[in-house]
Design a protein around this motif. Structure first.
Motif, mmCIF file in Angstrom:
data_model
loop_
_atom_site.group_PDB
_atom_site.id
_atom_site.type_symbol
_atom_site.label_atom_id
_atom_site.label_comp_id
_atom_site.label_asym_id
_atom_site.label_seq_id
_atom_site.Cartn_x
_atom_site.Cartn_y
_atom_site.Cartn_z
ATOM 1 N N GLU A 44 35.366 35.095 32.972
ATOM 2 C CA GLU A 44 34.341 35.167 32.081
ATOM 3 C C GLU A 44 33.499 35.733 32.092
ATOM 4 O O GLU A 44 33.527 37.003 31.036
ATOM 5 C CB GLU A 44 32.788 34.090 32.534
ATOM 6 N N GLU A 45 32.935 37.074 32.820
ATOM 7 C CA GLU A 45 32.449 38.353 33.220
ATOM 8 C C GLU A 45 33.351 39.160 32.846
ATOM 9 O O GLU A 45 32.633 40.355 31.952
ATOM 10 C CB GLU A 45 31.727 38.930 34.600
ATOM 11 N N ALA A 46 34.486 39.134 32.893
ATOM 12 C CA ALA A 46 35.139 40.176 32.639
ATOM 13 C C ALA A 46 35.798 40.109 31.147
ATOM 14 O O ALA A 46 36.118 40.844 30.668
ATOM 15 C CB ALA A 46 36.598 40.417 33.095
ATOM 16 N N LEU A 47 35.486 38.728 30.800
ATOM 17 C CA LEU A 47 36.043 39.161 29.486
ATOM 18 C C LEU A 47 34.210 39.093 28.110
ATOM 19 O O LEU A 47 35.076 39.683 27.246
ATOM 20 C CB LEU A 47 35.555 37.704 28.982
ATOM 21 N N LEU A 48 33.366 38.536 28.965
ATOM 22 C CA LEU A 48 31.998 39.455 27.712
ATOM 23 C C LEU A 48 32.371 41.113 28.214
ATOM 24 O O LEU A 48 31.841 41.719 27.134
ATOM 25 C CB LEU A 48 31.025 39.574 28.723
ATOM 26 N N LEU A 49 32.354 42.028 29.465
ATOM 27 C CA LEU A 49 32.815 43.139 29.354
ATOM 28 C C LEU A 49 34.279 43.637 28.028
ATOM 29 O O LEU A 49 33.543 44.501 27.206
ATOM 30 C CB LEU A 49 33.690 43.545 30.259
ATOM 31 N N LYS A 50 35.213 43.105 27.905
ATOM 32 C CA LYS A 50 36.364 43.494 26.963
ATOM 33 C C LYS A 50 35.686 43.137 25.459
ATOM 34 O O LYS A 50 35.715 44.353 24.968
ATOM 35 C CB LYS A 50 37.564 42.523 27.134
ATOM 36 N N GLU A 51 35.027 42.289 25.702
ATOM 37 C CA GLU A 51 34.054 41.721 24.183
ATOM 38 C C GLU A 51 33.396 42.781 23.879
ATOM 39 O O GLU A 51 32.933 42.713 22.795
ATOM 40 C CB GLU A 51 33.719 40.705 24.104
ATOM 41 N N ALA A 52 32.916 43.686 25.185
ATOM 42 C CA ALA A 52 31.452 44.199 24.976
ATOM 43 C C ALA A 52 32.217 45.821 24.790
ATOM 44 O O ALA A 52 32.082 47.382 24.193
ATOM 45 C CB ALA A 52 30.333 44.555 25.899
ATOM 46 N N GLY A 53 33.532 45.939 24.495
ATOM 47 C CA GLY A 53 34.290 47.303 24.171
ATOM 48 C C GLY A 53 34.456 48.312 25.493
ATOM 49 O O GLY A 53 34.940 48.676 25.258
#
Length: 252
Positions: A44-53
């Motif tokens: 989930e944290e990795a996905l949040l980093l991706k969504e934040a660019g």
């Protein structure tokens, strides 16, 4: 930035674990398995980093039996881009030890060249809490363990760690290993469309020999037993009686 997330297939945390009759280990027959909860938080944290660019690609990797493909597909359904399965055993009862896992992960990292590794702080089946630290030592990378907050910016990451005395905030230079704790985030559920899409995402299958790693166990399990049953409590009628009971058992 590429993020690598190791995930492990474990007994679902809602399942009551049973010990085999011969005490040789835990009974896995017809038991629901799922992704280690701490690893789910890392995904989930990795996905949040991706969504934040801040991340471009998320690669998930699992080391174990071929059934771990289900765990990897779950991570892909959540939003990861690619998956790698290292089939290290044919027996679901065989747990690959942390040092062997760390060595294999080092081989994967040498190939993939990620900027960041996000991992669960520990697996709920063996509670080793060692793989992240061993991987950091093998790579010579910085590490930030027990993360409850992660802020990645440029070539550094600011991590708030949960420690015995409270919270500690440190800054580490990328590439780095971050192991995550429970309070970092709340993992999302995979939607049905994403579950269908995950079936078409790439999943490579390899073996430990591809990385020159011997997964032979160094530990031998002598016996596995359930915890002793707790004795029932005693009702007391007053504070004085409570103090007397505590004196009797040596607690005061």
């Amino acid at each position: 930035m590429k993020v690598l997330v190791p995930v492990k297939r474990v007994i679902d945390y809602n399942v009551k674990v049973r010990v085999k009759a011969d005490k040789s280990g835990v009974d896995l027959a017809n038991v629901k398995m799922s992704m280690n909860p701490f690893d789910e938080i890392a995904v989930e944290e990795a996905l949040l980093l991706k969504e934040a660019g801040k991340a471009d690609e998320i690669v998930v990797v699992s080391i174990g039996v071929k059934q771990a493909q289900e765990t990897l597909r779950t991570a892909l359904a959540m939003g990861a881009d690619r998956a790698i399965l290292i089939e290290a055993s044919d027996d679901v009862h065989t747990d690959i030890e942390p040092l062997a896992v760390a060595k294999i992960l080092k081989g994967v990292i040498d190939e993939e060249q990620p900027n960041l590794v996000l991992a669960g702080k520990q697996a709920i089946d063996n509670d080793m809490n060692a793989t992240g630290q061993m991987l950091s030592a093998l790579l010579g990378w910085s590490q930030a363990t027990f993360a409850s907050k992660v802020d990645v910016g440029g070539d550094t990451a600011t991590v708030t760690r949960e420690i015995d005395g409270g919270l500690q905030t440190i800054k580490v230079t990328l590439p780095t290993i971050i192991t995550v704790d429970l309070r970092l985030n709340e993992p999302r559920y995979a939607s049905l469309p994403n579950i269908m899409k995950a079936k078409k995402k790439p999943l490579d299958v390899k073996i430990p020999a591809d990385y020159g790693v011997d997964t032979s166990p160094r530990l031998e399990i002598i016996s596995t037993t359930e915890p002793e049953a707790r004795s029932p409590g005693v009702m007391v009628g007053s504070v004085d009686e409570l103090l007397e009971k505590l004196k009797e058992v040596g607690a005061v």
